[in-house]
Design a protein around this motif. Sequence first.
Motif, PDB file in Angstrom:
ATOM      1  N   ARG A 128      13.772 -15.460 -72.426  1.00 21.72           N
ATOM      2  CA  ARG A 128      15.056 -14.790 -72.627  1.00 21.72           C
ATOM      3  C   ARG A 128      15.974 -15.171 -71.485  1.00 21.72           C
ATOM      4  N   GLY A 129      17.156 -15.507 -71.816  1.00 21.34           N
ATOM      5  CA  GLY A 129      18.062 -15.962 -70.774  1.00 21.34           C
ATOM      6  C   GLY A 129      19.391 -15.253 -70.834  1.00 21.34           C
ATOM      7  N   THR A 130      19.969 -14.974 -69.683  1.00 26.36           N
ATOM      8  CA  THR A 130      21.328 -14.458 -69.652  1.00 26.36           C
ATOM      9  C   THR A 130      22.126 -15.317 -68.686  1.00 26.36           C
ATOM     10  N   VAL A 131      23.395 -15.266 -68.886  1.00 24.96           N
ATOM     11  CA  VAL A 131      24.255 -16.044 -67.999  1.00 24.96           C
ATOM     12  C   VAL A 131      25.037 -15.076 -67.138  1.00 24.96           C
ATOM     13  N   THR A 132      24.878 -15.159 -65.857  1.00 26.85           N
ATOM     14  CA  THR A 132      25.647 -14.297 -64.965  1.00 26.85           C
ATOM     15  C   THR A 132      27.011 -14.923 -64.739  1.00 26.85           C
ATOM     16  N   GLU A 133      27.895 -14.049 -64.331  1.00 24.54           N
ATOM     17  CA  GLU A 133      29.234 -14.562 -64.059  1.00 24.54           C
ATOM     18  C   GLU A 133      29.204 -15.413 -62.808  1.00 24.54           C
ATOM     19  N   PRO A 134      29.823 -16.519 -62.821  1.00 21.24           N
ATOM     20  CA  PRO A 134      29.832 -17.340 -61.606  1.00 21.24           C
ATOM     21  C   PRO A 134      30.649 -16.647 -60.527  1.00 21.24           C
ATOM     22  N   PRO A 135      30.316 -16.878 -59.292  1.00 18.89           N
ATOM     23  CA  PRO A 135      31.112 -16.261 -58.229  1.00 18.89           C
ATOM     24  C   PRO A 135      32.562 -16.697 -58.352  1.00 18.89           C
TER      25      PRO A 135
ATOM     26  N   ILE B 263      41.415 -28.095 -52.823  1.00 18.18           N
ATOM     27  CA  ILE B 263      39.999 -27.779 -53.019  1.00 18.18           C
ATOM     28  C   ILE B 263      39.857 -26.513 -53.852  1.00 18.18           C
ATOM     29  N   THR B 264      38.711 -26.381 -54.459  1.00 14.39           N
ATOM     30  CA  THR B 264      38.337 -25.134 -55.122  1.00 14.39           C
ATOM     31  C   THR B 264      37.149 -24.571 -54.349  1.00 14.39           C
ATOM     32  N   HIS B 265      37.303 -23.328 -53.946  1.00 11.33           N
ATOM     33  CA  HIS B 265      36.246 -22.755 -53.099  1.00 11.33           C
ATOM     34  C   HIS B 265      35.822 -21.417 -53.675  1.00 11.33           C
ATOM     35  N   GLU B 266      34.647 -20.997 -53.302  1.00 10.64           N
ATOM     36  CA  GLU B 266      34.213 -19.653 -53.690  1.00 10.64           C
ATOM     37  C   GLU B 266      34.983 -18.665 -52.834  1.00 10.64           C
ATOM     38  N   VAL B 267      35.409 -17.613 -53.492  1.00 17.27           N
ATOM     39  CA  VAL B 267      36.227 -16.625 -52.793  1.00 17.27           C
ATOM     40  C   VAL B 267      35.442 -16.058 -51.614  1.00 17.27           C
TER      41      VAL B 267
ATOM     42  N   GLY C  92      44.487 -28.892 -30.591  1.00 16.25           N
ATOM     43  CA  GLY C  92      45.856 -29.372 -30.609  1.00 16.25           C
ATOM     44  C   GLY C  92      46.109 -30.482 -31.604  1.00 16.25           C
ATOM     45  N   ASN C  93      45.046 -31.135 -32.101  1.00 13.97           N
ATOM     46  CA  ASN C  93      45.320 -32.247 -33.009  1.00 13.97           C
ATOM     47  C   ASN C  93      44.307 -32.348 -34.151  1.00 13.97           C
ATOM     48  N   ILE C  94      43.386 -31.453 -34.197  1.00 18.90           N
ATOM     49  CA  ILE C  94      42.354 -31.559 -35.228  1.00 18.90           C
ATOM     50  C   ILE C  94      42.494 -30.398 -36.211  1.00 18.90           C
ATOM     51  N   ALA C  95      42.422 -30.736 -37.455  1.00 22.92           N
ATOM     52  CA  ALA C  95      42.419 -29.710 -38.488  1.00 22.92           C
ATOM     53  C   ALA C  95      41.034 -29.704 -39.141  1.00 22.92           C
ATOM     54  N   ILE C  96      40.511 -28.533 -39.315  1.00 21.61           N
ATOM     55  CA  ILE C  96      39.191 -28.403 -39.915  1.00 21.61           C
ATOM     56  C   ILE C  96      39.320 -27.535 -41.156  1.00 21.61           C
ATOM     57  N   ILE C  97      38.864 -28.060 -42.256  1.00 27.27           N
ATOM     58  CA  ILE C  97      38.796 -27.232 -43.458  1.00 27.27           C
ATOM     59  C   ILE C  97      37.332 -27.099 -43.829  1.00 27.27           C
ATOM     60  N   LEU C  98      36.941 -25.865 -44.012  1.00 29.51           N
ATOM     61  CA  LEU C  98      35.529 -25.582 -44.255  1.00 29.51           C
ATOM     62  C   LEU C  98      35.460 -24.631 -45.432  1.00 29.51           C
ATOM     63  N   TRP C  99      34.748 -25.010 -46.468  1.00 26.78           N
ATOM     64  CA  TRP C  99      34.655 -24.121 -47.619  1.00 26.78           C
ATOM     65  C   TRP C  99      33.319 -24.250 -48.315  1.00 26.78           C
ATOM     66  N   LYS C 100      33.049 -23.332 -49.137  1.00 26.96           N
ATOM     67  CA  LYS C 100      31.783 -23.340 -49.874  1.00 26.96           C
ATOM     68  C   LYS C 100      32.115 -23.412 -51.340  1.00 26.96           C
ATOM     69  N   CYS C 101      31.399 -24.305 -52.003  1.00 24.71           N
ATOM     70  CA  CYS C 101      31.561 -24.389 -53.453  1.00 24.71           C
ATOM     71  C   CYS C 101      30.328 -25.075 -54.020  1.00 24.71           C
ATOM     72  N   SER C 102      29.671 -24.339 -54.905  1.00 25.16           N
ATOM     73  CA  SER C 102      28.460 -24.959 -55.451  1.00 25.16           C
ATOM     74  C   SER C 102      28.635 -25.376 -56.912  1.00 25.16           C
TER      75      SER C 102
END
Lengths: 706, 106
Positions: free
Chosen positions: A207-214, B82-86, B96-106
């Motif tokens: 049985r499988g369900t799909v959770t909402e993605p974050p 980018i698209t990132h997880e909230v 002074g001269n470096i920009a870092i963007i760090l995000w999580k997205c799986s």
Amino acid sequence: MPQKQQPKAKANQSVERKRSKRGEDDLTDTGDAAEPDDWMQTKALVKPEDQLDLTDAELKEEFTRILTANNPHAPQNIVRYSFKERQFKQMSSVDQLAIHFSLDGNLLHKESEEARRQLNRYGKQSQDSEDAPEIKEATSAAAGITAVDEGGDEGAADGEAKEDAGEDGAAPTVPKAKVRSVEKKLTNQFNFSERASQTYNNPYRDRGTVTEPPPRASFASNVTQWEIYDAYQEDFEKQEKTKEKKVVPGRKDEGRTKKKFTMSESTSDDITRIESAAKIVERMINQNTYDDIAQDFKYWEDVSDEYRDQEGTLLPLWKFSFEKAKKLAITSVCWSPMYKDLFAVSCGSYDFMKQGNGLIIFWTLKNPSFPECYFETDSGVMCLDIHPQHPHLIAAGFYDGSVAVFSAVEKKEGPIHRCTAKNGKHTDPVWQVRWQKDDADNNMNFYSISSDGRICLWTILKNEMIFQDVIKLLLPDVSAEGPDGIKVPTTGCGTAFDFHQQKDYLFLVGTEEGKVHICSKSYTSHFIDTIHAHNMAVYKVCWNKFHPKIFITCSADWTVKIWEMHDPMVKHDNNENRKPLFSFDLNNSVGDVAWAPYSSTVFAAVTSDGKAFVYDLNINKYEPLCEQMVAQKKKTKLTHVEFNPTFPIMIVGDDRGCIVSLKLSPNLRKMKAEKKGAPPPDEATKIQREIEKLDKILTMVREQPT
Amino acid sequence: MAEATEEKKADSDSKRVHTYPLIRHSDMNDEMKTEAMELCVTACEKFASNNENAAKMIKDTMDKKFGASWHAVVGEGYGFEITHEVKNLLYMFFGGNIAIILWKCS
């Protein structure tokens, strides 16, 4: 014998030869048995290297071999002790039997009798599932046979080795047979219980369900050196600013907290700090102490009322008395328009000879033991009124003729406004004050009436209270002689007034001479109507709560009278000596009368002999429904009465500073029975019905005279 | 790099150069934000001359600490969408001269 021995030796020889041929590994010791060579020759597949080469002659030589039944290894000289002859004797007979290999076969031919029986026994089993093993068995059995045969052919010398080899084939058959025998174990038919059991296996399901993605969000930007630089610059400026700001409000905060601290220090000493807590505890204790009264107030209904038609009773509930008011009379009572349980009373003295200080006390039904708040005054308070819109404001009239306004919320001991001799103070006791609607400029204002014959309008401006004479009660026909022969116009002494509920301008004035004037705010020197109502001072005039033309008066002449206001347009001849619609003689000076808020026909009156009366004209036009002694002591006079606007109780004040609350029994508040199933009438129809009810009674009375 | 240093010099000549970490945009919670910020600072200080290594270090450390699939970009000039997880985004400047963007997205 030698003949016989020779072949034997030869045989031995051959054995020896064979041994040498096969080498050391062949350890089997064999006796006679068939000569393998003959057998081998026919095949002649392998010719050992060291084989003797024989000439034809030698090959053709015949060896006569005689097979004997004697075991060559059997010992020939076994000696045993014979007990019979008491000596060792050689045994003549020697066992010549030697078994080199034996194998019990358990193979059956398929078509043999026994095989058929077996098949029958296993029946289906062998047919469907064991078909293959059966065949296998057969084949393996066949292999076993061949192996045995070979062994047999090759000679007993190889027997054991062969058996080893044959085991591969034969071994499986043996356990098979064993298993079969185990399976066939007979069960006890009389007492058999099979132990093994297998439960039903639940089938597995996926049985499988799909959770909402974050949740996700997008973000985009560009990085350039100048943007980075700008951002740093901006942030740096901000930081500088906040630093500056932080310094400034820090100081302010310090100042504020200090101020607060000093404030709290100065205002809150120990008592005020616990005031609210103490009040809660006080209420709790009172709730416990007066629990039975509270229960009565809410739930007690006089059951005996059901058996009496035209009688009711008053149940005394809480009694309010205050130490400082012990020697003062209750001069007026007034329920708070905002809190149903709160009322104010004024305390003073009616006795001209015993004037002293006065009191205004706020009582609540929740705490009969101590007033909610009180004001002490230097002169007796003769009347008060709570402002209907601003229930913290109280207008009060004093015996010394002044009027004042108190505020219950302000922490001030005295009044917020009080008139003096300079600004319009009455010259005689003020008998009644009454708040009016705010005037055109939204200033609060109230009226006062005094024995000096003036009715004043007091308007409260920001910081002062200004007065305006509305009417002067002049007695037109009588004028007193002054000491110098000057005619001084005598004035009527106002004692009570009441304003009409619908018509703003219309009001009644009761005087000490027993007259009732119907006045208008518009005419300052002229009465719309005057009735010679009583023979002594009128103590109270009161419009009916429902009927716009009916009012009630009470007087020191022991009577309570109900009047109808005549249409001013119609001229009546005998206005002055007009008769009331009803007149009730209460056998003592009537201190106060009050209409009930719930019925047009019910009113209550209190007399100086300590009795309270409740009338319902709808039930009895002549006798009170209830006449009850309320005062504790015989000589105590009851001075004032007021109905609670919502609860079926009324409060009665006496001349000893004591107030009693009374619950009206069901008969005293009997309403016209509603038709069953009819929706509850709205307010307007209720009023209409009450008016009709009163009118119906009045028509009977009106027709009576003339 | 040469240009950047020149710029730096020019800046320091004319005005002050700010090198403190400046968070431009972040929706992380405070705890995570400070940790990520400190990590970025350490990585950029450690690999001052190699942005690639710095980004790698940031990414690996974040993966270990907050679970997989982090992405990090370290550089002086770039654009991104980018698209990132909230609650998993940090965009900051450093040095002074470096920009870092760090995000999580799986």
